[in-house]
Design a protein around this motif. Structure first.
Motif, PDB file in Angstrom:
ATOM      1  N   GLU A 199      52.019 -40.198 -16.432  1.00 39.41           N
ATOM      2  CA  GLU A 199      51.511 -38.823 -16.532  1.00 39.41           C
ATOM      3  C   GLU A 199      52.176 -38.017 -17.637  1.00 39.41           C
ATOM      4  OE1 GLU A 199      48.990 -37.761 -14.751  1.00 39.41           O
ATOM      5  OE2 GLU A 199      48.855 -39.630 -13.611  1.00 39.41           O
ATOM      6  N   LYS A 200      53.188 -38.529 -18.274  1.00 37.96           N
ATOM      7  CA  LYS A 200      54.000 -37.745 -19.200  1.00 37.96           C
ATOM      8  C   LYS A 200      53.245 -37.427 -20.486  1.00 37.96           C
ATOM      9  CE  LYS A 200      58.748 -37.676 -19.617  1.00 37.96           C
ATOM     10  NZ  LYS A 200      60.003 -38.422 -19.572  1.00 37.96           N
ATOM     11  N   ARG A 201      53.315 -36.147 -20.894  1.00 41.33           N
ATOM     12  CA  ARG A 201      52.753 -35.687 -22.154  1.00 41.33           C
ATOM     13  C   ARG A 201      53.896 -35.430 -23.136  1.00 41.33           C
ATOM     14  NH1 ARG A 201      47.599 -33.681 -21.802  1.00 41.33           N
ATOM     15  NH2 ARG A 201      47.993 -32.068 -23.363  1.00 41.33           N
ATOM     16  N   LEU A 202      53.578 -35.281 -24.400  1.00 40.84           N
ATOM     17  CA  LEU A 202      54.621 -35.050 -25.400  1.00 40.84           C
ATOM     18  C   LEU A 202      55.471 -33.837 -25.049  1.00 40.84           C
ATOM     19  CD1 LEU A 202      55.940 -35.787 -28.080  1.00 40.84           C
ATOM     20  CD2 LEU A 202      54.142 -34.492 -29.255  1.00 40.84           C
ATOM     21  N   SER A 203      54.835 -32.797 -24.525  1.00 45.71           N
ATOM     22  CA  SER A 203      55.558 -31.572 -24.181  1.00 45.71           C
ATOM     23  C   SER A 203      56.514 -31.766 -23.002  1.00 45.71           C
ATOM     24  CB  SER A 203      54.561 -30.453 -23.849  1.00 45.71           C
ATOM     25  OG  SER A 203      53.688 -30.861 -22.803  1.00 45.71           O
ATOM     26  N   ARG A 226      54.593 -25.216 -27.672  1.00 44.36           N
ATOM     27  CA  ARG A 226      54.004 -23.978 -28.183  1.00 44.36           C
ATOM     28  C   ARG A 226      52.473 -24.081 -28.220  1.00 44.36           C
ATOM     29  NH1 ARG A 226      57.795 -20.487 -30.295  1.00 44.36           N
ATOM     30  NH2 ARG A 226      59.894 -21.398 -30.335  1.00 44.36           N
ATOM     31  N   ILE A 227      51.968 -25.224 -28.654  1.00 43.61           N
ATOM     32  CA  ILE A 227      50.520 -25.416 -28.674  1.00 43.61           C
ATOM     33  C   ILE A 227      49.959 -25.349 -27.259  1.00 43.61           C
ATOM     34  CG2 ILE A 227      48.719 -27.133 -29.093  1.00 43.61           C
ATOM     35  CD1 ILE A 227      50.332 -28.019 -31.568  1.00 43.61           C
ATOM     36  N   ASN A 256      48.106 -15.923 -38.953  1.00 42.29           N
ATOM     37  CA  ASN A 256      47.873 -15.466 -37.583  1.00 42.29           C
ATOM     38  C   ASN A 256      48.298 -16.526 -36.569  1.00 42.29           C
ATOM     39  OD1 ASN A 256      46.788 -13.164 -38.722  1.00 42.29           O
ATOM     40  ND2 ASN A 256      44.669 -13.824 -38.502  1.00 42.29           N
ATOM     41  N   ALA A 257      48.012 -17.780 -36.894  1.00 45.99           N
ATOM     42  CA  ALA A 257      48.417 -18.872 -36.008  1.00 45.99           C
ATOM     43  C   ALA A 257      49.934 -18.924 -35.879  1.00 45.99           C
ATOM     44  CB  ALA A 257      47.886 -20.205 -36.534  1.00 45.99           C
ATOM     45  N   ALA A 258      50.631 -18.776 -37.014  1.00 48.62           N
ATOM     46  CA  ALA A 258      52.097 -18.816 -37.005  1.00 48.62           C
ATOM     47  C   ALA A 258      52.669 -17.702 -36.140  1.00 48.62           C
ATOM     48  CB  ALA A 258      52.628 -18.710 -38.430  1.00 48.62           C
ATOM     49  N   GLU A 259      52.111 -16.508 -36.264  1.00 47.48           N
ATOM     50  CA  GLU A 259      52.612 -15.373 -35.470  1.00 47.48           C
ATOM     51  C   GLU A 259      52.420 -15.623 -33.981  1.00 47.48           C
ATOM     52  OE1 GLU A 259      52.208 -10.498 -35.215  1.00 47.48           O
ATOM     53  OE2 GLU A 259      50.730 -11.649 -36.346  1.00 47.48           O
ATOM     54  N   THR A 260      51.250 -16.149 -33.616  1.00 47.81           N
ATOM     55  CA  THR A 260      50.972 -16.437 -32.205  1.00 47.81           C
ATOM     56  C   THR A 260      51.901 -17.528 -31.684  1.00 47.81           C
ATOM     57  OG1 THR A 260      48.640 -15.838 -32.497  1.00 47.81           O
ATOM     58  CG2 THR A 260      49.182 -17.170 -30.574  1.00 47.81           C
ATOM     59  N   LEU A 261      52.028 -18.603 -32.443  1.00 48.39           N
ATOM     60  CA  LEU A 261      52.880 -19.727 -32.020  1.00 48.39           C
ATOM     61  C   LEU A 261      54.354 -19.334 -31.966  1.00 48.39           C
ATOM     62  CD1 LEU A 261      51.109 -22.449 -34.176  1.00 48.39           C
ATOM     63  CD2 LEU A 261      51.278 -22.519 -31.679  1.00 48.39           C
ATOM     64  N   ARG A 262      54.757 -18.496 -32.894  1.00 43.16           N
ATOM     65  CA  ARG A 262      56.155 -18.071 -32.981  1.00 43.16           C
ATOM     66  C   ARG A 262      56.559 -17.214 -31.772  1.00 43.16           C
ATOM     67  NH1 ARG A 262      55.767 -16.392 -37.979  1.00 43.16           N
ATOM     68  NH2 ARG A 262      55.299 -14.209 -37.492  1.00 43.16           N
ATOM     69  N   ASN A 263      55.614 -16.466 -31.246  1.00 42.01           N
ATOM     70  CA  ASN A 263      55.932 -15.469 -30.204  1.00 42.01           C
ATOM     71  C   ASN A 263      55.633 -15.918 -28.784  1.00 42.01           C
ATOM     72  OD1 ASN A 263      56.878 -13.540 -32.081  1.00 42.01           O
ATOM     73  ND2 ASN A 263      54.774 -12.919 -32.566  1.00 42.01           N
ATOM     74  N   VAL A 264      55.161 -17.160 -28.599  1.00 42.31           N
ATOM     75  CA  VAL A 264      54.865 -17.622 -27.242  1.00 42.31           C
ATOM     76  C   VAL A 264      56.164 -17.865 -26.472  1.00 42.31           C
ATOM     77  CG1 VAL A 264      52.649 -18.653 -27.836  1.00 42.31           C
ATOM     78  CG2 VAL A 264      54.713 -20.046 -27.915  1.00 42.31           C
ATOM     79  N   ASN A 265      56.081 -17.774 -25.162  1.00 41.88           N
ATOM     80  CA  ASN A 265      57.218 -18.093 -24.296  1.00 41.88           C
ATOM     81  C   ASN A 265      57.087 -19.538 -23.846  1.00 41.88           C
ATOM     82  OD1 ASN A 265      58.396 -15.461 -24.291  1.00 41.88           O
ATOM     83  ND2 ASN A 265      56.803 -14.780 -22.877  1.00 41.88           N
ATOM     84  N   ILE A 266      58.118 -20.347 -24.097  1.00 41.73           N
ATOM     85  CA  ILE A 266      58.064 -21.749 -23.671  1.00 41.73           C
ATOM     86  C   ILE A 266      59.283 -22.089 -22.815  1.00 41.73           C
ATOM     87  CG2 ILE A 266      56.707 -22.490 -25.672  1.00 41.73           C
ATOM     88  CD1 ILE A 266      59.262 -23.563 -26.914  1.00 41.73           C
TER      89      ILE A 266
END
Length: 303
Positions: free
Chosen positions: A93-97, A236-237, A293-303
């Motif tokens: 079941e393991k994903r890269l994340s 992040r994705i 825009n993608a960079a800003e969204t990806l940069r600011n996500v909580n992981i």
């Protein structure tokens, strides 16, 4: 308004059109239920009898390289080549994340060793290393794995890259990494960013900060840092697109050719649509999310 951008290494043209995101869609790209329960997974430990020849095992024993039972290319007197699979976990079941950096490190060191073995065949001119996660990314099995294809020829995209490196005065990979508006994350040795001419929505490129050429040149310290940022990118994705189907492409230079090598970069991106008529006719791409825009969204996500 649409905007055209060109990748200075590959010459690929990307058309950015944010309006495309508003198109009506009659079809579902959901792949979460694509796995058939009737098919035994050959990559699971209890079904190891279904595997082809085991070529090499990682230090931990959790990752192994095997001959692909359904190869895209096989060795012959006319067209030498190899197609291997690297199973990177025992967990179906393991994903890269879900990986820990030391777990991915274990598998990537094995991939590096297989790359070195395949490179010793002087008929081989390029070695493709990639990961397909999910049916829309090209996977036929759910269980996490990588693929390595060794070719006696240099694919056109890779040849264009090598030719353009010869012409360019400065490394475009280094120059792009200096653009703060494209930054996603970084650690001491690697940076992740949204490429200026991203082919796919929320595409991330992971690169060593130092201008290093190819995965074969990464020592253990660099490989662990690379593992850390690649997992970070997947998280992040998936924070934006849960359970996304994802491709990972390791852009390695040609081998046994004497051609100039490019700065190592690894592309990771979700598959939100299909390669269609425009892409097939033009070898270009349409992307409806600007990289800034993608960079800003990806940069600011909580992981």
């Amino acid at each position: 308004m649409a905007e055209l951008r060109r990748n200075p290494l590959t010459d690929e043209v990307v058309c950015f059109s944010e309006k495309r995101a508003s198109r009506p869609m009659n079809f579902s790209l959901n792949s979460h239920s694509c796995e058939s329960p009737e098919i035994a997974c050959p990559f699971c430990k209890e079904n190891s009898n279904l595997l082809a020849e085991v070529l090499e095992t990682s230090e931990s024993g959790n990752a192994k390289s095997v001959t692909n039972l359904y190869p895209a290319i096989t060795t012959s007197d006319i067209f030498p080549g190899m197609h291997e699979v690297v199973i990177d976990t025992l967990d179906h079941e393991k994903r890269l994340s879900d990986f820990k950096p030391e777990e991915l490190f274990d598998a990537l060191i094995l991939i590096k060793r297989r790359y070195a073995v395949l490179s010793q065949n002087h008929d081989i001119k390029s070695i493709q290393i990639f990961r397909n996660q999910g049916v829309n990314a090209g996977a036929s099995l759910k269980h996490s794995h990588w693929q390595i294809i060794a070719l006696p020829e240099i694919p056109a995209r890779l040849m264009r890259t090598s030719e353009n490196i010869e012409k360019l005065k400065n490394c475009p990979v280094c120059e792009e990494a200096a653009k703060k508006e494209l930054l996603v994350n970084k650690n001491e040795l690697f940076v992740s960013l949204a490429p200026f001419a991203s082919r796919f929505c929320y595409e991330i490129s992971v690169r060593p900060i130092k201008c290093m050429k190819g995965i074969q040149n990464l020592n253990d310290e660099y490989m662990l840092a690379f593992s850390d940022l690649l997992i970070d990118s997947a998280k992040r994705i998936e924070s934006i697109l849960p359970k996304a189907d994802i491709n990972v492409l390791i852009n390695n230079p040609p081998v046994n050719t004497g051609l100039k090598e490019q700065h190592l970069s690894v592309d990771i991106f979700p598959r939100l649509g299909r390669v269609a008529g425009f892409e097939l006719l033009s070898s270009g791409f349409i992307n409806h999310v600007l990289p800034e825009n993608a960079a800003e969204t990806l940069r600011n996500v909580n992981i």
